[in-house]
Design an enzyme around this catalytic site. Structure first.
Site, PDB file in Angstrom:
ATOM      1  N   GLU A 106      75.383  61.661 -28.867  1.00 58.05           N
ATOM      2  CA  GLU A 106      76.738  61.108 -28.866  1.00 58.05           C
ATOM      3  C   GLU A 106      77.101  60.659 -27.445  1.00 58.05           C
ATOM      4  O   GLU A 106      77.572  59.543 -27.224  1.00 58.05           O
ATOM      5  CB  GLU A 106      77.713  62.171 -29.358  1.00 58.05           C
ATOM      6  CG  GLU A 106      79.175  61.741 -29.308  1.00 58.05           C
ATOM      7  CD  GLU A 106      80.122  62.897 -29.583  1.00 58.05           C
ATOM      8  OE1 GLU A 106      81.299  62.622 -29.858  1.00 58.05           O
ATOM      9  OE2 GLU A 106      79.698  64.072 -29.496  1.00 58.05           O
ATOM     10  N   HIS A 107      76.914  61.543 -26.473  1.00 58.98           N
ATOM     11  CA  HIS A 107      77.160  61.244 -25.061  1.00 58.98           C
ATOM     12  C   HIS A 107      75.847  61.374 -24.290  1.00 58.98           C
ATOM     13  O   HIS A 107      75.150  62.380 -24.441  1.00 58.98           O
ATOM     14  CB  HIS A 107      78.170  62.215 -24.453  1.00 58.98           C
ATOM     15  CG  HIS A 107      79.466  62.319 -25.199  1.00 58.98           C
ATOM     16  ND1 HIS A 107      79.723  63.336 -26.106  1.00 58.98           N
ATOM     17  CD2 HIS A 107      80.565  61.532 -25.189  1.00 58.98           C
ATOM     18  CE1 HIS A 107      80.929  63.168 -26.606  1.00 58.98           C
ATOM     19  NE2 HIS A 107      81.465  62.088 -26.070  1.00 58.98           N
ATOM     20  N   HIS A 134      83.806  72.597 -26.964  1.00 58.34           N
ATOM     21  CA  HIS A 134      84.445  71.987 -28.133  1.00 58.34           C
ATOM     22  C   HIS A 134      84.429  72.932 -29.334  1.00 58.34           C
ATOM     23  O   HIS A 134      85.441  73.132 -29.993  1.00 58.34           O
ATOM     24  CB  HIS A 134      83.747  70.681 -28.505  1.00 58.34           C
ATOM     25  CG  HIS A 134      84.317  69.487 -27.833  1.00 58.34           C
ATOM     26  ND1 HIS A 134      85.588  69.030 -28.095  1.00 58.34           N
ATOM     27  CD2 HIS A 134      83.807  68.635 -26.904  1.00 58.34           C
ATOM     28  CE1 HIS A 134      85.829  67.956 -27.357  1.00 58.34           C
ATOM     29  NE2 HIS A 134      84.771  67.702 -26.619  1.00 58.34           N
ATOM     30  N   GLN A 151      81.192  70.018 -22.759  1.00 57.75           N
ATOM     31  CA  GLN A 151      80.927  69.667 -24.158  1.00 57.75           C
ATOM     32  C   GLN A 151      80.770  70.912 -25.012  1.00 57.75           C
ATOM     33  O   GLN A 151      81.199  70.942 -26.167  1.00 57.75           O
ATOM     34  CB  GLN A 151      79.656  68.811 -24.243  1.00 57.75           C
ATOM     35  CG  GLN A 151      79.605  67.908 -25.458  1.00 57.75           C
ATOM     36  CD  GLN A 151      80.726  66.883 -25.455  1.00 57.75           C
ATOM     37  OE1 GLN A 151      81.210  66.482 -24.409  1.00 57.75           O
ATOM     38  NE2 GLN A 151      81.173  66.491 -26.625  1.00 57.75           N
ATOM     39  N   ASP A 159      86.305  60.792 -22.322  1.00 59.45           N
ATOM     40  CA  ASP A 159      87.141  61.486 -23.307  1.00 59.45           C
ATOM     41  C   ASP A 159      88.601  61.087 -23.190  1.00 59.45           C
ATOM     42  O   ASP A 159      89.322  61.077 -24.194  1.00 59.45           O
ATOM     43  CB  ASP A 159      87.030  63.003 -23.117  1.00 59.45           C
ATOM     44  CG  ASP A 159      85.891  63.605 -23.924  1.00 59.45           C
ATOM     45  OD1 ASP A 159      85.277  62.889 -24.731  1.00 59.45           O
ATOM     46  OD2 ASP A 159      85.612  64.804 -23.730  1.00 59.45           O
ATOM     47  N   HIS A 219      73.090  29.468 -62.109  1.00 52.49           N
ATOM     48  CA  HIS A 219      73.353  29.096 -60.717  1.00 52.49           C
ATOM     49  C   HIS A 219      72.969  27.636 -60.489  1.00 52.49           C
ATOM     50  O   HIS A 219      73.728  26.858 -59.889  1.00 52.49           O
ATOM     51  CB  HIS A 219      72.531  29.978 -59.766  1.00 52.49           C
ATOM     52  CG  HIS A 219      73.136  31.319 -59.504  1.00 52.49           C
ATOM     53  ND1 HIS A 219      73.290  32.263 -60.474  1.00 52.49           N
ATOM     54  CD2 HIS A 219      73.620  31.866 -58.348  1.00 52.49           C
ATOM     55  CE1 HIS A 219      73.834  33.360 -59.949  1.00 52.49           C
ATOM     56  NE2 HIS A 219      74.046  33.143 -58.658  1.00 52.49           N
TER      57      HIS A 219
END
Length: 441
Positions: A331-332, A267, A264, A365, A424
């Protein structure tokens, strides 16, 4: 370049230092970035293709007269990949398709009260724009993750933008993946200018209703800008730099944990990795293993900067580890613990969860079947990963018979008067009066 993961004892940190330990790297000059991205968006909105050509030359280093990928370019991309690469793309498309086909929603019809029928119908978004990054690492896997749910949802217009290479072509693997997933329109445009082109349309690029896909800070800022404009396009989800949190106990293998952290971290420099462990012995071993494995990585300069902003947290037990994880909302989330499924029910905030030592985040992934477009930067507290549902609208319908209105209309009128909305109430009253007159006739 050397970098070391800091090891912190969670119980010894006060509330302020605990919060600091879970803080993501602050994006530098966020306000300035939004302002500069806004200028690009406005320029593309005003000048269209002319602005796109200028930004592509300035930022991507190539002058393009036409942005659309031609049939010849698609054909050349097919021959650029090996048979093994073609097979891998097809295998991944198969698993991702199988998982996403289970997400299709059906129409609903319910009689909520006698003579009152309510329905929900599923309608695909008409036009969607898919953004596939291709900066330091082209991402054909992202083309798969975006194009498959769009195809399954049945969106009539599906276009894809990806940055051009220095030779003026798009990455061949991205093109092959896009074509295999049913994408016929691909444009060689990247960055904030690509987002603007899809949001507002140009002479070359069709306007879309919603933009999907990850990207750098410029892409993210542009997506946020166009999503606030009624004339622009919606975005899929808020996102930031990529991240992973690994929970590991004494049973975990240091080489596996380190490999997941580094996967990770490579990235980008602002990616963040966090290890939460119940074992200080494991923590020390993992830090050493990160150093050893990182030394052999081609992207070690990027990885080292990410690792320098990451950390290891030693906690008393797995209950505390899950509390820390839910607070961070990664995220993960990787659970490298004994009986990982036993802890799955404790997970409340995560984009995607990976159970056990033999489930590296890499599988998600690329080819396990789940989607890798996920909420980052803590947005997993409220957002889910990408799925077919994000490519459709859910439109409700109601139909009321005269008998149904006579029965339920009084309730609606009473509630309207309770809110002092007399018009209404009147919309119901005039109909109730008509029903009464017709009954007396």
């Amino acid at each position: 370049m050397s970098a070391t993961l800091a090891i912190l004892d969670w119980a010894e940190l006060g509330a302020e230092r605990q919060a600091e330990a879970l803080r993501r790297p602050t994006q530098r000059d966020a306000a300035g970035l939004l302002e500069r991205a806004g200028r690009i968006v406005a320029d593309v909105q005003e000048r269209g293709d002319a602005a796109l050509r200028e930004y592509t030359e300035q930022l991507d280093g190539v002058r393009l007269e036409a942005f659309a990928v031609t049939s010849a370019e698609f054909a050349a991309a097919e021959t650029a990949l090996t048979q093994e690469q073609h097979a891998a793309l097809r295998r991944a498309i198969g698993t991702v398709t199988r998982f996403h086909e289970t997400q299709v929603l059906g129409d609903v019809r319910v009689e909520t009260s006698p003579g009152v029928v309510c329905e929900r119908m599923i309608v695909p978004l008409n036009a969607v724009g898919l953004y596939v990054p291709a900066g330091t690492a082209p991402l054909p896997s992202t083309a798969i993750m975006l194009a498959i749910p769009a195809r399954i949802a049945g969106c009539p217009v599906r276009i894809l933008c990806t940055p051009p290479r220095r030779d003026g072509t798009a990455d061949p693997a991205v093109l092959v993946a896009a074509r295999l997933c049913g994408i016929e329109q691909v444009f060689k445009i990247g960055g904030a200018q690509a987002v603007a082109a899809m949001a507002y349309g140009t002479a070359s690029v069709p306007k879309v209703d919603k933009i999907f896909g990850p990207g750098n800070a410029w892409v993210t800022a542009a997506k946020q800008i166009v999503a606030t404009d009624a004339l622009g396009a919606a975005l899929d989800m808020p996102a930031g730099p990529s991240e992973v949190l690994v929970i590991a106990d004494e049973s975990a293998r240091p080489e596996f944990v380190a490999a997941d952290l580094l996967a990770q971290a490579e990235h980008s420099e602002d990616a963040q990795v966090v290890l939460v462990t119940t074992s200080r012995v494991l923590a020390v071993a993992c830090v050493a293993e990160v150093e050893r494995q990182m030394a052999a990585l081609p992207r070690r300069a990027i990885t080292a900067r990410s690792i320098a902003e990451s950390r290891v947290l030693v906690v008393a037990d797995l209950e505390t580890a899950l509390e820390v994880s839910n607070r961070y909302a990664p995220e993960h989330l990787i659970l490298q613990v004994e009986s990982p499924r036993d802890w799955l029910g404790r997970v409340r905030n995560a984009g995607s969860v990976f159970l056990g030592a033999w489930t590296p985040e890499t599988m998600g992934d690329y080819c396990s079947g789940t989607n890798h477009v996920l909420p980052t930067y803590g947005h997993a507290r409220a957002y889910s990963g990408l799925g077919v549902i994000d490519f459709v609208k859910r439109i409700t319908v109601q139909e009321v018979t005269p008998a149904g209105l006579a029965d339920l209309g009084i309730t609606a009128r009473t509630l309207a008067r309770l809110e002092s909305l007399d018009a209404h109430a009147n919309a119901v009253t005039v109909r109730l009066d008509a029903i009464a007159r017709e009954a007396d006739a």
